[in-house]
Design a protein around this motif. Structure first.
Motif, mmCIF file in Angstrom:
data_model
loop_
_atom_site.group_PDB
_atom_site.id
_atom_site.type_symbol
_atom_site.label_atom_id
_atom_site.label_comp_id
_atom_site.label_asym_id
_atom_site.label_seq_id
_atom_site.Cartn_x
_atom_site.Cartn_y
_atom_site.Cartn_z
ATOM 1 N N TYR A 23 0.826 -1.208 0.000
ATOM 2 C CA TYR A 23 0.000 0.000 0.000
ATOM 3 C C TYR A 23 0.862 1.260 0.000
ATOM 4 C CZ TYR A 23 -4.066 -2.967 1.129
ATOM 5 O OH TYR A 23 -5.065 -3.913 1.115
ATOM 6 N N ALA A 24 1.994 1.233 0.681
ATOM 7 C CA ALA A 24 2.874 2.401 0.703
ATOM 8 C C ALA A 24 3.427 2.684 -0.693
ATOM 9 C CB ALA A 24 4.003 2.204 1.713
ATOM 10 N N VAL A 25 3.804 1.635 -1.422
ATOM 11 C CA VAL A 25 4.272 1.817 -2.802
ATOM 12 C C VAL A 25 3.151 2.412 -3.645
ATOM 13 C CG1 VAL A 25 5.040 0.623 -4.907
ATOM 14 C CG2 VAL A 25 6.041 0.015 -2.678
ATOM 15 N N GLN A 26 1.949 1.866 -3.515
ATOM 16 C CA GLN A 26 0.809 2.386 -4.278
ATOM 17 C C GLN A 26 0.510 3.837 -3.898
ATOM 18 O OE1 GLN A 26 -2.027 -0.650 -3.164
ATOM 19 N NE2 GLN A 26 -1.796 -1.698 -5.128
ATOM 20 N N ALA A 27 0.632 4.168 -2.620
ATOM 21 C CA ALA A 27 0.365 5.534 -2.164
ATOM 22 C C ALA A 27 1.373 6.513 -2.747
ATOM 23 C CB ALA A 27 0.373 5.593 -0.641
ATOM 24 N N LEU A 28 2.660 6.149 -2.757
ATOM 25 C CA LEU A 28 3.665 7.042 -3.342
ATOM 26 C C LEU A 28 3.441 7.219 -4.834
ATOM 27 C CD1 LEU A 28 5.123 7.218 -0.657
ATOM 28 C CD2 LEU A 28 7.240 6.894 -1.910
ATOM 29 N N PHE A 29 3.119 6.133 -5.515
ATOM 30 C CA PHE A 29 2.801 6.222 -6.937
ATOM 31 C C PHE A 29 1.639 7.197 -7.144
ATOM 32 C CE2 PHE A 29 0.410 4.987 -10.668
ATOM 33 C CZ PHE A 29 1.381 4.801 -11.642
ATOM 34 N N GLN A 30 0.599 7.039 -6.349
ATOM 35 C CA GLN A 30 -0.584 7.903 -6.458
ATOM 36 C C GLN A 30 -0.222 9.355 -6.159
ATOM 37 O OE1 GLN A 30 -4.208 6.287 -4.860
ATOM 38 N NE2 GLN A 30 -4.842 8.296 -4.112
ATOM 39 N N MET A 31 0.602 9.584 -5.148
ATOM 40 C CA MET A 31 0.997 10.955 -4.809
ATOM 41 C C MET A 31 1.726 11.626 -5.965
ATOM 42 S SD MET A 31 2.263 10.527 -0.862
ATOM 43 C CE MET A 31 2.868 12.213 -0.739
ATOM 44 N N GLU A 32 2.577 10.872 -6.636
ATOM 45 C CA GLU A 32 3.339 11.434 -7.758
ATOM 46 C C GLU A 32 2.424 11.827 -8.910
ATOM 47 O OE1 GLU A 32 6.775 10.042 -10.880
ATOM 48 O OE2 GLU A 32 6.923 9.314 -8.811
ATOM 49 N N HIS A 33 1.337 11.087 -9.090
ATOM 50 C CA HIS A 33 0.453 11.332 -10.224
ATOM 51 C C HIS A 33 -0.728 12.245 -9.921
ATOM 52 C CE1 HIS A 33 2.876 8.069 -11.731
ATOM 53 N NE2 HIS A 33 2.502 8.438 -12.922
ATOM 54 N N THR A 34 -1.022 12.462 -8.652
ATOM 55 C CA THR A 34 -2.176 13.292 -8.307
ATOM 56 C C THR A 34 -1.801 14.533 -7.518
ATOM 57 O OG1 THR A 34 -2.591 12.148 -6.208
ATOM 58 C CG2 THR A 34 -3.700 11.279 -8.197
ATOM 59 N N GLU A 35 -0.573 14.609 -7.066
ATOM 60 C CA GLU A 35 -0.096 15.712 -6.245
ATOM 61 C C GLU A 35 -0.843 15.816 -4.918
ATOM 62 O OE1 GLU A 35 0.503 19.372 -8.409
ATOM 63 O OE2 GLU A 35 1.295 18.286 -10.140
ATOM 64 N N GLN A 36 -1.330 14.675 -4.423
ATOM 65 C CA GLN A 36 -1.944 14.649 -3.103
ATOM 66 C C GLN A 36 -0.862 14.800 -2.041
ATOM 67 O OE1 GLN A 36 -3.999 10.791 -3.693
ATOM 68 N NE2 GLN A 36 -5.718 11.778 -2.657
ATOM 69 N N THR A 38 0.787 13.957 1.738
ATOM 70 C CA THR A 38 0.946 12.734 2.525
ATOM 71 C C THR A 38 -0.307 12.483 3.349
ATOM 72 O OG1 THR A 38 3.325 13.110 2.636
ATOM 73 C CG2 THR A 38 2.395 11.583 4.246
ATOM 74 N N ARG A 39 -0.779 13.509 4.025
ATOM 75 C CA ARG A 39 -1.961 13.372 4.873
ATOM 76 C C ARG A 39 -3.174 12.913 4.073
ATOM 77 N NH1 ARG A 39 -3.707 18.558 6.601
ATOM 78 N NH2 ARG A 39 -5.545 18.219 5.398
ATOM 79 N N GLU A 40 -3.382 13.490 2.898
ATOM 80 C CA GLU A 40 -4.531 13.135 2.068
ATOM 81 C C GLU A 40 -4.462 11.687 1.591
ATOM 82 O OE1 GLU A 40 -5.573 17.405 -0.074
ATOM 83 O OE2 GLU A 40 -3.915 16.189 -0.844
ATOM 84 N N VAL A 41 -3.304 11.257 1.104
ATOM 85 C CA VAL A 41 -3.200 9.901 0.560
ATOM 86 C C VAL A 41 -3.281 8.864 1.674
ATOM 87 C CG1 VAL A 41 -0.684 9.521 0.497
ATOM 88 C CG2 VAL A 41 -2.124 8.580 -1.292
ATOM 89 N N VAL A 42 -2.693 9.143 2.826
ATOM 90 C CA VAL A 42 -2.789 8.202 3.948
ATOM 91 C C VAL A 42 -4.249 8.051 4.365
ATOM 92 C CG1 VAL A 42 -2.235 7.880 6.405
ATOM 93 C CG2 VAL A 42 -0.415 8.443 4.777
ATOM 94 N N ALA A 43 -4.957 9.158 4.496
ATOM 95 C CA ALA A 43 -6.373 9.100 4.883
ATOM 96 C C ALA A 43 -7.194 8.318 3.861
ATOM 97 C CB ALA A 43 -6.930 10.507 5.049
#
Length: 160
Positions: A23-36, A38-43
């Motif tokens: 999930y952490a790998v997926q979250a970082l990938f998502q952050m890079e593509h959505t500019e979310q 850390t707090r937003e993607v973790v939630a």
């Protein structure tokens, strides 16, 4: 409802830690593509991924504390981790040029290698398995193994 840590078997704890890494790998990938943030993607992951059911398939519960720490450490230590990764890659392929999934994987693995006491071999094995999940038919898992081995030796030479 998740049982207390005392009620979990060793195998269940390992699965939850493995899920947290994925999930952490997926979250970082998502952050890079959505500019979310850390707090937003973790939630979002805690609300929509951990233990959720999609089309009858239940997502694995994850170790929330580990997930949160890996995402935060990967972001907070990104420059150091990227430098370490760049030194482990061939000169023609700096981290900025590699596949975004691999980039996220190296950042999360680098965070665990540099900011935890998890044995390097465990980190390497876990993230090679994650690479296999994303790249089942490719050479990427072997590539991940080689790069993470180099990173681990640089981060914690005393462990080898």
């Amino acid at each position: 409802m998740t049982p207390s840590d005392g009620a979990l078997s060793g195998n269940q704890k390992r699965k939850m830690r493995s899920a947290a890494r994925l999930y952490a790998v997926q979250a970082l990938f998502q952050m890079e593509h959505t500019e979310q943030s850390t707090r937003e993607v973790v939630a979002e992951f805690l609300e929509h991924r951990f233990g959720a059911t999609y089309d009858g398939d239940e997502m694995q519960d994850g170790d929330i504390a580990l997930f949160r720490k890996l995402v935060e450490d990967a972001v907070n230590w990104q420059a150091k981790i990227d430098q370490m990764t760049d030194r482990s890659l061939i000169a023609k392929w700096p981290i900025a040029r590699i596949d975004p999934t691999l980039r996220a994987l190296f950042r999360v693995a680098g965070a665990e290698l540099t900011q935890s006491d998890t044995p390097p071999r465990v980190v390497i094995n876990e993230f090679v398995e994650i690479a296999r999940a994303f790249f089942a038919d490719g050479r990427e898992p072997k590539f991940v193994n080689a790069v993470l081995d180099h990173m681990a030796r640089a981060a914690r030479p005393e462990a080898f």
